[in-house]
Motif scaffolding. Structure first.
Motif, mmCIF file in Angstrom:
data_model
loop_
_atom_site.group_PDB
_atom_site.id
_atom_site.type_symbol
_atom_site.label_atom_id
_atom_site.label_comp_id
_atom_site.label_asym_id
_atom_site.label_seq_id
_atom_site.Cartn_x
_atom_site.Cartn_y
_atom_site.Cartn_z
ATOM 1 N N PRO A 97 0.995 -1.125 -0.033
ATOM 2 C CA PRO A 97 -0.428 -0.321 -0.381
ATOM 3 C C PRO A 97 1.017 1.105 0.112
ATOM 4 O O PRO A 97 1.731 0.942 0.359
ATOM 5 C CB PRO A 97 -0.609 0.161 1.013
ATOM 6 C CG PRO A 97 -0.730 -1.839 1.124
ATOM 7 C CD PRO A 97 0.463 -2.374 1.063
ATOM 8 N N PRO A 98 0.504 2.771 -0.473
ATOM 9 C CA PRO A 98 0.480 3.353 -0.694
ATOM 10 C C PRO A 98 1.718 3.328 0.563
ATOM 11 O O PRO A 98 3.064 4.773 0.501
ATOM 12 C CB PRO A 98 -0.450 4.438 -0.998
ATOM 13 C CG PRO A 98 -0.512 3.785 -1.634
ATOM 14 C CD PRO A 98 -1.445 3.117 -0.736
ATOM 15 N N SER A 99 1.131 3.758 1.594
ATOM 16 C CA SER A 99 1.711 4.814 3.128
ATOM 17 C C SER A 99 2.649 3.391 3.659
ATOM 18 O O SER A 99 3.097 3.865 5.052
ATOM 19 C CB SER A 99 0.891 5.199 4.388
ATOM 20 O OG SER A 99 -0.386 3.632 3.998
ATOM 21 N N THR A 100 2.964 2.497 2.762
ATOM 22 C CA THR A 100 3.859 1.387 3.658
ATOM 23 C C THR A 100 4.902 2.022 4.087
ATOM 24 O O THR A 100 6.064 2.692 3.252
ATOM 25 C CB THR A 100 3.355 0.038 2.951
ATOM 26 O OG1 THR A 100 2.569 -0.184 2.744
ATOM 27 C CG2 THR A 100 5.224 -0.879 3.896
ATOM 28 N N HIS A 101 5.549 1.331 5.215
ATOM 29 C CA HIS A 101 7.362 1.874 5.222
ATOM 30 C C HIS A 101 7.997 0.666 4.365
ATOM 31 O O HIS A 101 8.289 0.040 4.740
ATOM 32 C CB HIS A 101 8.041 1.852 6.909
ATOM 33 C CG HIS A 101 8.688 2.610 6.701
ATOM 34 N ND1 HIS A 101 10.388 1.854 5.756
ATOM 35 C CD2 HIS A 101 9.522 3.671 7.233
ATOM 36 C CE1 HIS A 101 11.557 2.413 6.664
ATOM 37 N NE2 HIS A 101 10.748 3.646 7.488
ATOM 38 N N VAL A 102 8.365 1.049 3.232
ATOM 39 C CA VAL A 102 8.583 0.224 2.876
ATOM 40 C C VAL A 102 9.709 -0.568 3.100
ATOM 41 O O VAL A 102 10.772 -1.780 2.707
ATOM 42 C CB VAL A 102 9.566 0.709 0.508
ATOM 43 C CG1 VAL A 102 8.412 0.812 0.001
ATOM 44 C CG2 VAL A 102 10.272 2.165 0.919
#
Length: 224
Positions: A97-102
Motif C-alpha cells: 500500500p502507498p503508506s507502507t514503510h517500504v
C-alpha cells in the motif's frame, strides 16, 4: 500468503486504509459491477479472491499482493530428467500500500523467507529495490467539482476515484516537493486499449472525451 484466502500475513506489509478511499472504492464497485474482475480472461471455474467488488478494488490498491514474476534453474520440458537440481531461483514482486514503510517491509520479507526453510534447505533473499507508492492529497472542492462536471458532461456519468496498483515513481517525488499541490494525472485506457502490450492502441472516442474533461478543468481553474 494465507493458502486459503491469499491474504499476505506479514503485518509490516499492511497499512491502514483511509476511510475516504474505502468510500471511493465502493462507488467504483457500484459503477463497474462485476467488470472489476470479469475484464480479465480466466479459465472456467476460476473465481476472484472475494465476492465483494469493493474489496477487490481495495485489494489492487490498498493491500499487499505477491506475484512470482520469473524463475530460473528449472530445465525446459524437453531437457528435463529425473535428476536433482542444485538450485532454483525465483523473482518476487510484492506490491504494498502507498503508506507502507517500504524499507521495513523489505526487511520483514527477507526475514520471513530466510527464517525457517523446510528440511534444512538454504534460502537466500536479495532485495533488488524498494519503491514507495503514492497517495494523492485530498482534492480541493473546486477541483473535485470540476472533474465531476466534466465527467457528467462528456461521459454522462459521475467521476470516480479508483487508484491503481502500481505507482508512477516521480509522483511521490513531486508530492514531497510540492505538498500543497493539487494533481490531475491523465491517461487514456479505453476499451481494449491493451496498455503496455505489443498491440497497444488509442481508443479515439475515449481520448476525445478525456481531452474535453481536462479542458473543462483547466477552464474552471482559469475562472478562479
Amino acid at each position: 500468503d494465507d493458502d486459503v484466502t491469499g491474504v499476505v500475513k506479514l503485518p509490516e506489509l499492511h497499512a491502514p486504509i483511509p476511510a475516504a478511499r474505502i468510500t471511493q472504492a465502493r462507488a467504483v464497485a457500484d459503477a463497474l459491477g462485476d467488470s472489476v474482475h470479469q475484464q480479465y480472461p480466466t479459465h472456467a471455474g476460476v473465481r476472484p479472491m472475494d465476492k465483494d467488488n469493493a474489496e477487490l478494488v481495495l485489494n489492487r490498491t490498498w493491500r499487499p499482493m505477491l506475484s512470482v514474476t520469473g524463475a530460473s534453474g528449472l530445465p525446459a520440458l524437453e531437457l528435463a530428467g529425473n535428476v536433482l537440481r542444485p538450485a532454483t531461483t525465483v523473482k518476487l514482486s510484492m506490491r504494498v500500500p502507498p503508506s507502507t514503510h517500504v524499507e521495513k517491509a523489505g526487511k520483514a520479507l527477507k526475514e520471513a523467507l530466510e527464517r525457517d526453510p523446510p528440511y534444512g534447505a538454504r534460502v537466500n533473499f536479495k532485495l533488488e529495490k524498494c519503491s514507495a507508492g503514492w497517495d494523492s492529497p485530498a482534492l480541493a472542492p473546486w477541483l473535485e467539482r470540476a472533474m465531476d462536471e466534466g465527467s457528467r458532461r462528456y461521459f454522462g456519468k459521475p467521476a470516480c476515484l479508483m487508484g491503481e496498483g502500481g505507482s508512477i515513481p516521480f509522483m511521490a517525488m513531486l508530492g514531497d516537493r510540492f505538498p500543497q499541490a493539487q494533481f490531475l494525472i491523465t491517461g487514456v485506457l479505453g476499451p481494449g486499449a491493451n496498455a503496455h502490450g505489443p498491440n497497444e492502441f488509442l481508443h479515439l472516442p475515449t481520448a476525445q472525451k478525456v481531452t474535453c474533461c481536462v479542458a473543462h478543468v483547466v477552464a474552471e481553474h482559469f475562472k478562479r
